[in-house]
Scaffold this motif. Sequence first.
Motif, PDB file in Angstrom:
ATOM      1  N   UNK A 117       0.867  -1.195   0.000  1.00 40.16           N
ATOM      2  CA  UNK A 117       0.000   0.000   0.000  1.00 40.16           C
ATOM      3  C   UNK A 117       0.889   1.226   0.000  1.00 40.16           C
ATOM      4  N   UNK A 118       0.998   1.860  -1.173  1.00 36.57           N
ATOM      5  CA  UNK A 118       1.898   3.028  -1.242  1.00 36.57           C
ATOM      6  C   UNK A 118       1.222   4.284  -0.658  1.00 36.57           C
ATOM      7  N   UNK A 143       8.961  10.069   1.379  1.00 36.58           N
ATOM      8  CA  UNK A 143       8.999   8.735   0.773  1.00 36.58           C
ATOM      9  C   UNK A 143       7.629   8.357   0.242  1.00 36.58           C
ATOM     10  N   UNK A 144       7.626   7.723  -0.858  1.00 34.39           N
ATOM     11  CA  UNK A 144       6.373   7.149  -1.340  1.00 34.39           C
ATOM     12  C   UNK A 144       6.563   5.640  -1.409  1.00 34.39           C
ATOM     13  N   UNK A 145       6.035   5.000  -0.400  1.00 33.82           N
ATOM     14  CA  UNK A 145       6.197   3.550  -0.330  1.00 33.82           C
ATOM     15  C   UNK A 145       5.175   3.030   0.654  1.00 33.82           C
ATOM     16  N   UNK A 164       4.761  -0.936   6.363  1.00 28.65           N
ATOM     17  CA  UNK A 164       5.763  -2.000   6.301  1.00 28.65           C
ATOM     18  C   UNK A 164       7.149  -1.479   6.680  1.00 28.65           C
ATOM     19  N   UNK A 165       7.446  -0.276   6.186  1.00 31.38           N
ATOM     20  CA  UNK A 165       8.745   0.299   6.509  1.00 31.38           C
ATOM     21  C   UNK A 165       8.844   0.546   8.020  1.00 31.38           C
ATOM     22  N   UNK A 189      10.790  -6.486  -0.803  1.00 33.40           N
ATOM     23  CA  UNK A 189       9.552  -6.119  -1.492  1.00 33.40           C
ATOM     24  C   UNK A 189       9.535  -4.613  -1.817  1.00 33.40           C
ATOM     25  N   UNK A 190      10.131  -3.837  -0.910  1.00 33.99           N
ATOM     26  CA  UNK A 190      10.104  -2.375  -1.106  1.00 33.99           C
ATOM     27  C   UNK A 190      11.227  -1.913  -2.028  1.00 33.99           C
ATOM     28  N   UNK A 191      12.059  -2.847  -2.485  1.00 35.31           N
ATOM     29  CA  UNK A 191      13.122  -2.471  -3.416  1.00 35.31           C
ATOM     30  C   UNK A 191      14.385  -2.017  -2.730  1.00 35.31           C
ATOM     31  N   UNK A 192      14.446  -2.223  -1.433  1.00 34.49           N
ATOM     32  CA  UNK A 192      15.653  -1.819  -0.720  1.00 34.49           C
ATOM     33  C   UNK A 192      16.306  -3.009  -0.068  1.00 34.49           C
TER      34      UNK A 192
END
Lengths: 917, 122
Positions: free
Chosen positions: A763-764, A800-802, A806-807, A888-891
Amino acid sequence: MQSRPLRPIPGPVRGAISDAAAAGQAMLSFNLLIAVSLTYVAFLFAVAFAADRDAKRGRAGWVHSPLVYTLSLSIYCTAWTFYGAVGYAARSGMEFVTIYLGPTLVMVGWWWVLRRLVRIGRAQRITSIADLISSRFGKSRRLGVIVTLMAVASGTPYIALQLQSVTLSFGVFSGTGDDGDPYSMAVWVAVGLAIFTVLFGTRKLDANERHHGIVMAIAVESVVKLLALVAVGVFVVWGLAGGPAEVLDMIDDATLPEWDLRPGRWASLIFLSAAAFICLPRMFQVLVVENADERHLSVASWAFPTYLFLMSLFVMPIAVVGLNLMPEGANPDLFVLTLPLSQGQNGLATLSFLGGFSSATSMVIVATIALATMVSNHIVMPLWLAASGGEGPVRSGDVRSVIVLSRRLSIAGVLALGYFYYRISGGGSALAAIGLVSFTGAVQVLPALLGGIFWRGATRRGAAASLIVGFSLWVWTLFLPSFGMGAILPETVMQNGPFGIGWLRPEALFGIAGLDPLLHGMMWSLALNAAAFFVFSATSFPTPMERLQGAQFVDVYAHSAQSGAWLGSAATAEDLLIMSQRILGATQAQALFQAEAAAQGKGGYLPDVTQQFVQTLERELAGSVGAATAHAMIGQLTQGANVTVEDLMAVADEAAQILEYSNRLEAKSAEQARTARALQDANEKLTALSVQKDAFLSQISHELRTPMTSIRSFSEILRDEDMTATEKARYAGIIHAEALRLTRLLDDLLDLAVLENGQVQIYRQTGTLSDILDRAVTAAGVPRTKLKIERKRSREDIVLTTDLDRLAQVFINVITNAAKYCDAPDPVLRIVVRQGGSGHTVDFIDNGSGIPVVKQAMIFEKFSRLGGESREGGAGLGLAICREIMERLGGSITYLPGQGGGGFRVVLPASIALAAQ
Amino acid sequence: MGKKVLLVEDEPNIIEAISFILSRDGFTVHTHEDGMTVMDKLNVQTPDMIILDVMLPGRSGFDILRDLRADPRFETLPVLMLTARGQTHDRELALRLGANHFMTKPFSNSDIRDHVRETLAS
């Protein structure tokens, strides 16, 4: 002779004989004669069968004696010689001797030519004269066909002649005059001979075309015919004439026509018979193909002339006495039979009949085998192979049966041709003339044969030209005219030449008229034949294959070792065993040899090297190294055979195939190895996975059962035991805490499962890093611990747009760990944010002792506990979940070593932070 | 003075539960949480029976059992193995290594009590 045909006995004479016999009450019963003949044939069968059997069992010493070889050569003396020599002598005096002198000169003076032929035949595994010519000139199929056709054309009349003589001699005994049908008798004779030949000529296929049984049978027949002729001679000289002196007087007194010597004709006839002795297909068969040992030639070189001398010794006496005693007009060709008969000597006459019968049958059988081998090998099989799709010489049993069938049909065909020739020619005068004509036809091979084995420069084109020119001239000048004036060639052609071209007249070629027709035809055909051979050879270049073969033939002694006996000794068996062990492996080879030895009734590993054994072994080896190689190797050992160029090519072919095959196998096996490795890898992974899964389940079991144990135990205590209220409250609290732990564990497990399966929904939302860290610090319950957080908020102002939740979950986890495990007395957690081109890093560094190096690699794995103990209630899933989330978040999230305490680095990719720039 | 039971277990709530049950039954329960130092403790004081968890920090219960059986002093010491992993091969391994009994967590209180009573009755 061709001008003095053998005539059937005129009716009146036959009647006279019959009368005389009837008067003496001694006429042989015709049926008895048939019975004697059949018994004789049965006896020959037995001999042939015994010889074959013993040859097969390797006890063939008696079959392979020089004496048998010498006797087998006597098929040169056919019925034509047996009966006809006397007639010849009666008409032409001593000229008949030329027919014996030619072979004698060859055996005595030209044995070295024969030896060379035998050596070549052995080394090259020659099966017929057509094979020799074809093989010498680069395995030319066309040459093989030409020689075969020539051999059949020149041989068929000769076979017809034998049929006639047998029929005629039966006729003498039948005494029925001319009313009997001589043709039906000839049919039976032909059929009988065909059956005998098929039975013993094609019972088995021998690559070397050797026929031990038949050789033995004709050796026996040669003894019978010699005995018969000598017996008649002795009877005539001592019984009728009264002694040698009287006979010599009679010879002196005889007024024989053309008694004088004509040197030119004598020389020509001697040359012709000498050449025919080498070139006749049947002679080639017994001389070269059936030769078991080169050394037999040295015995034959004196023994065979002796035989010929004995055969010719009584010819003149019988002729002279016959002329004196027999009625005027009696056929001298049949004196050998009619003289004893007229004297009432039935036993002697029967013996004489068997002698003539032997001469005819042995010649027909061998000639038929030789011709059938050629026809089958050079005409039928190539056609069959071409018709069957050109699959090449396959080695299956299927082809063997085809070969046998083709041989049998060829035998029947050759005999049928002979019979039809006999019928068409009328069985009369034309046939009798054919003897020398036939010789001349066979001799056309001579230039190519001698040139081929002595002259390297001989080429295929030369040979083809030689054969075609010689054959054509022979057909034109001798063969066609031999049917008689007007029979095939119209009389006008004979008189004026074709289309009136005078210089093409068959008996006066190129305007040379007035010669003896035989000499004329022989001279032209052989002279132009030889000339064509040399001219075309000199003007053409041999192919490499021809050159190789030529070298093999011309330098045969350099290329082949002294060949010993064909069937080897125990030493050969040992050689074979050694070779076989190399190919088949010691165990299998020894087992094979032992089994063979046992089958032969011997102990040990060395069976007799019988033909059957050799064939078995060759088959076994062929399975491993290919047929051509196996044949070449076995040939080398058992027969001292030289390996031919063809063998080498076949071997090379096979080797190439095997190489290709093994290359493919290698490629395949490399591929298989790769596949196996891949499979092994996969298997290892699966095993690892399965171990992991087992470990995972085991871990889950443990993690679930531990709180359950407390819950169950305390609930039982609450249920069963009496206790204080304080205790009750405490135990209920434990149950509650453990239930929460269970719930948390289940949540984490589900969370991890969803993350790992990639089914997680992202969910961004947009928010600042600073806000997220605030949330996380609060959620981790930091305010309730003594952990101090150090931050630089100015650096955290990143939008941030993420998936912000979760972060935050990741941050909470890391902060909670620090709160739990930082073992410093005054725990401090520094949160350091750095901005970079490829993204932002958020480092969490505490002042504790950090994570031991050995555990650093494990901390992100499931169920790995930072503290190593379960007391803090975590199941060891937290960091595993963090890793999955960051992925999953690309990091990413990594452990940051060397910070003086525990350190984690969270990397946020530039993409999710774009909004901040 | 009741018979002495040594409970080797690292989960505090489970220690409390088992201790409560067995104490009520008259046994003296000593506890030890660390796998590495169990043998040291045994050298000082030998119990009448040991209740041994498999998954311990430092050292597995199986290793401890092996050491016990290799030591003549503890060859016949009754051992009850507890495990939360619940796999059959754990049970087999435990019995093969010489455990007297094997129980899977979660257990029934009465089962543990009965087994300890039975074992220490003689």
